[in-house]
Design an enzyme around this catalytic site. Structure first.
Site, PDB file in Angstrom:
ATOM      1  N   TYR A 153     -18.873  30.094 -24.269  1.00  0.00           N
ATOM      2  CA  TYR A 153     -17.912  31.206 -24.353  1.00  0.00           C
ATOM      3  C   TYR A 153     -18.009  31.879 -25.725  1.00  0.00           C
ATOM      4  CZ  TYR A 153     -13.312  33.532 -24.136  1.00  0.00           C
ATOM      5  OH  TYR A 153     -12.295  34.455 -24.148  1.00  0.00           O
TER       6      TYR A 153
HETATM    7  N1  LIG Z   1      -6.344  34.778 -21.948  1.00  0.00           N
HETATM    8  C1  LIG Z   1      -6.643  34.711 -23.247  1.00  0.00           C
HETATM    9  O1  LIG Z   1      -5.947  34.067 -24.034  1.00  0.00           O
HETATM   10  C2  LIG Z   1      -7.832  35.496 -23.782  1.00  0.00           C
HETATM   11  C3  LIG Z   1      -8.048  35.561 -25.165  1.00  0.00           C
HETATM   12  C4  LIG Z   1      -9.148  36.287 -25.650  1.00  0.00           C
HETATM   13  C5  LIG Z   1      -9.976  36.948 -24.765  1.00  0.00           C
HETATM   14  N2  LIG Z   1      -9.746  36.854 -23.422  1.00  0.00           N
HETATM   15  C6  LIG Z   1     -10.669  37.569 -22.518  1.00  0.00           C
HETATM   16  O2  LIG Z   1      -9.916  38.503 -21.753  1.00  0.00           O
HETATM   17  C7  LIG Z   1     -10.559  38.711 -20.496  1.00  0.00           C
HETATM   18  C8  LIG Z   1      -9.548  38.510 -19.368  1.00  0.00           C
HETATM   19  O3  LIG Z   1      -9.014  37.208 -19.457  1.00  0.00           O
HETATM   20  P1  LIG Z   1      -7.752  36.726 -18.593  1.00  0.00           P
HETATM   21  O4  LIG Z   1      -7.059  35.688 -19.400  1.00  0.00           O
HETATM   22  O5  LIG Z   1      -6.987  37.870 -18.088  1.00  0.00           O
HETATM   23  O6  LIG Z   1      -8.519  35.973 -17.389  1.00  0.00           O
HETATM   24  P2  LIG Z   1      -8.112  35.788 -15.855  1.00  0.00           P
HETATM   25  O7  LIG Z   1      -8.913  34.609 -15.372  1.00  0.00           O
HETATM   26  O8  LIG Z   1      -6.631  35.782 -15.659  1.00  0.00           O
HETATM   27  O9  LIG Z   1      -8.680  37.128 -15.164  1.00  0.00           O
HETATM   28  C9  LIG Z   1     -10.053  37.387 -15.128  1.00  0.00           C
HETATM   29  C10 LIG Z   1     -10.344  38.292 -13.939  1.00  0.00           C
HETATM   30  O10 LIG Z   1     -11.769  38.502 -13.910  1.00  0.00           O
HETATM   31  C11 LIG Z   1     -12.231  38.334 -12.586  1.00  0.00           C
HETATM   32  N3  LIG Z   1     -13.632  37.887 -12.600  1.00  0.00           N
HETATM   33  C12 LIG Z   1     -14.115  36.691 -13.007  1.00  0.00           C
HETATM   34  N4  LIG Z   1     -15.440  36.644 -12.816  1.00  0.00           N
HETATM   35  C13 LIG Z   1     -15.810  37.845 -12.289  1.00  0.00           C
HETATM   36  C14 LIG Z   1     -17.046  38.381 -11.862  1.00  0.00           C
HETATM   37  N5  LIG Z   1     -18.174  37.673 -11.932  1.00  0.00           N
HETATM   38  N6  LIG Z   1     -17.049  39.642 -11.370  1.00  0.00           N
HETATM   39  C15 LIG Z   1     -15.913  40.374 -11.280  1.00  0.00           C
HETATM   40  N7  LIG Z   1     -14.698  39.900 -11.656  1.00  0.00           N
HETATM   41  C16 LIG Z   1     -14.655  38.643 -12.154  1.00  0.00           C
HETATM   42  C17 LIG Z   1     -11.307  37.281 -11.978  1.00  0.00           C
HETATM   43  O11 LIG Z   1     -11.320  37.325 -10.541  1.00  0.00           O
HETATM   44  C18 LIG Z   1      -9.960  37.671 -12.586  1.00  0.00           C
HETATM   45  O12 LIG Z   1      -9.263  38.610 -11.798  1.00  0.00           O
HETATM   46  C19 LIG Z   1     -11.730  37.750 -20.451  1.00  0.00           C
HETATM   47  O13 LIG Z   1     -12.919  38.413 -20.853  1.00  0.00           O
HETATM   48  C20 LIG Z   1     -11.369  36.698 -21.478  1.00  0.00           C
HETATM   49  O14 LIG Z   1     -12.481  36.040 -22.026  1.00  0.00           O
HETATM   50  C21 LIG Z   1      -8.697  36.148 -22.908  1.00  0.00           C
END
Ligand SMILES: NC(=O)c1ccc[n+]([C@@H]2O[C@H](COP(=O)([O-])OP(=O)(O)OC[C@H]3O[C@@H](n4cnc5c(N)ncnc54)[C@H](O)[C@@H]3O)[C@@H](O)[C@H]2O)c1
Length: 246
Positions: A153
């Site tokens: 990641y």
């Molecule tokens: N949650 C955190 O604390 C956090 C912190 C920093 C960065 N992020 C980043 O923010 C982004 C969103 O995270 P989140 O927490 O909302 O995650 P989440 O798992 O709640 O949502 C992710 C979404 O992406 C979709 N997805 C996954 N793989 C996919 C694919 N191959 N094709 C199309 N869609 C796909 C999933 O179905 C889901 O709806 C990510 O890139 C994550 O790395 C999250």
């Protein structure tokens, strides 16, 4: 709000839930028509979301062919694309790098890094031909710091930051601006599955002493992809409450 996205079409990947959904909601409320791309579009519930999507697109962003088809279908449906938010991502397992499963490493890199290249690869020629556009890539504090036991990641998110810098320099004279955000831990429903000790340890790293809210991500992204943000490209905007002051 001191900006508008009236008349613009935005694609947000991974927007059926979580941070992507929050970003889509903010773009919609700023006036954009929004296409929600997700592996599982059935997860999107307009009632819960509080807005109707203008287009729902089932797509696996880790497949270049699928991304090409999805982009053509979305442009057919909505006419054009002015804004692309590459948000879809997965965490992968927690393991020391020397024990990290090889197949999972490849999957995390495919979903978190290759997808960003694929979506840019199809959207950029369209934006250049239209005379401009805005791309926002969701990276992470892990891509700056390198967090232990989530090496795939961290490497993928570091790659997103570097890719953004390269593409930004290539596009600087084309009115296509491309930037990143690097959020710390966001308060989501996943918190329910985490121990209080783990959440407290995460908060302790943040000088503001609290976690990031989805609405704060949406508001920042809405401004970055708007015409109001006009002289910044290749930059990684911080969303860490003072944890990363670089
Ligand atoms: N949650 C955190 O604390 C956090 C912190 C920093 C960065 N992020 C980043 O923010 C982004 C969103 O995270 P989140 O927490 O909302 O995650 P989440 O798992 O709640 O949502 C992710 C979404 O992406 C979709 N997805 C996954 N793989 C996919 C694919 N191959 N094709 C199309 N869609 C796909 C999933 O179905 C889901 O709806 C990510 O890139 C994550 O790395 C999250």
């Amino acid at each position: 709000m001191n900006h508008t996205l009236d008349g613009q079409v935005a694609i947000v990947t991974g927007a059926a839930r979580g941070i992507g959904l929050g970003i889509a909601r903010e773009l919609k409320s700023a006036g954009a028509r929004v296409a929600i791309w997700d592996l599982d579009v059935k997860e999107f519930d307009a009632k819960l979301a509080g807005f109707e999507a203008d287009h729902l697109q089932a797509v696996d962003v880790s497949s270049y062919e699928a991304v090409e088809r999805a982009f053509a279908t979305t442009v057919d449906a909505l006419g054009h694309a002015d804004i692309l938010v590459n948000n879809a991502g997965i965490n992968g397992p927690v393991a020391p790098s020397w024990e990290y499963p090889v197949a999972t490493w490849q999957r995390v890199l495919a979903v978190d890094l290759n997808s960003v290249f694929y979506c840019c690869r199809v959207a950029i020629p369209h934006m250049r031909a239209r005379g401009g556009g805005r791309i926002l890539n969701v990276a992470s504090i892990a891509g700056k710091e390198g967090v232990q036991y989530i090496s795939a990641y961290s490497a993928a998110k570091g790659g997103v930051i570097a890719f953004t810098k390269s593409a930004a320099k290539e596009l600087a004279r084309d009115n296509v601006l491309i930037n990143c955000i690097a959020p710390a831990m966001v308060e989501t429903e996943l918190m329910k599955e985490m121990s209080e000790a783990h959440i407290d340890a995460s908060k302790a790293k943040i000088p503001m002493g609290r976690l990031l809210q989805i609405e704060e991500v949406g508001r920042m992204v809405s401004w970055i992809v708007s015409p109001a943000c006009s002289f910044t490209t290749g930059f990684t905007f911080d969303l860490t409450g003072g944890r990363a002051t670089y």
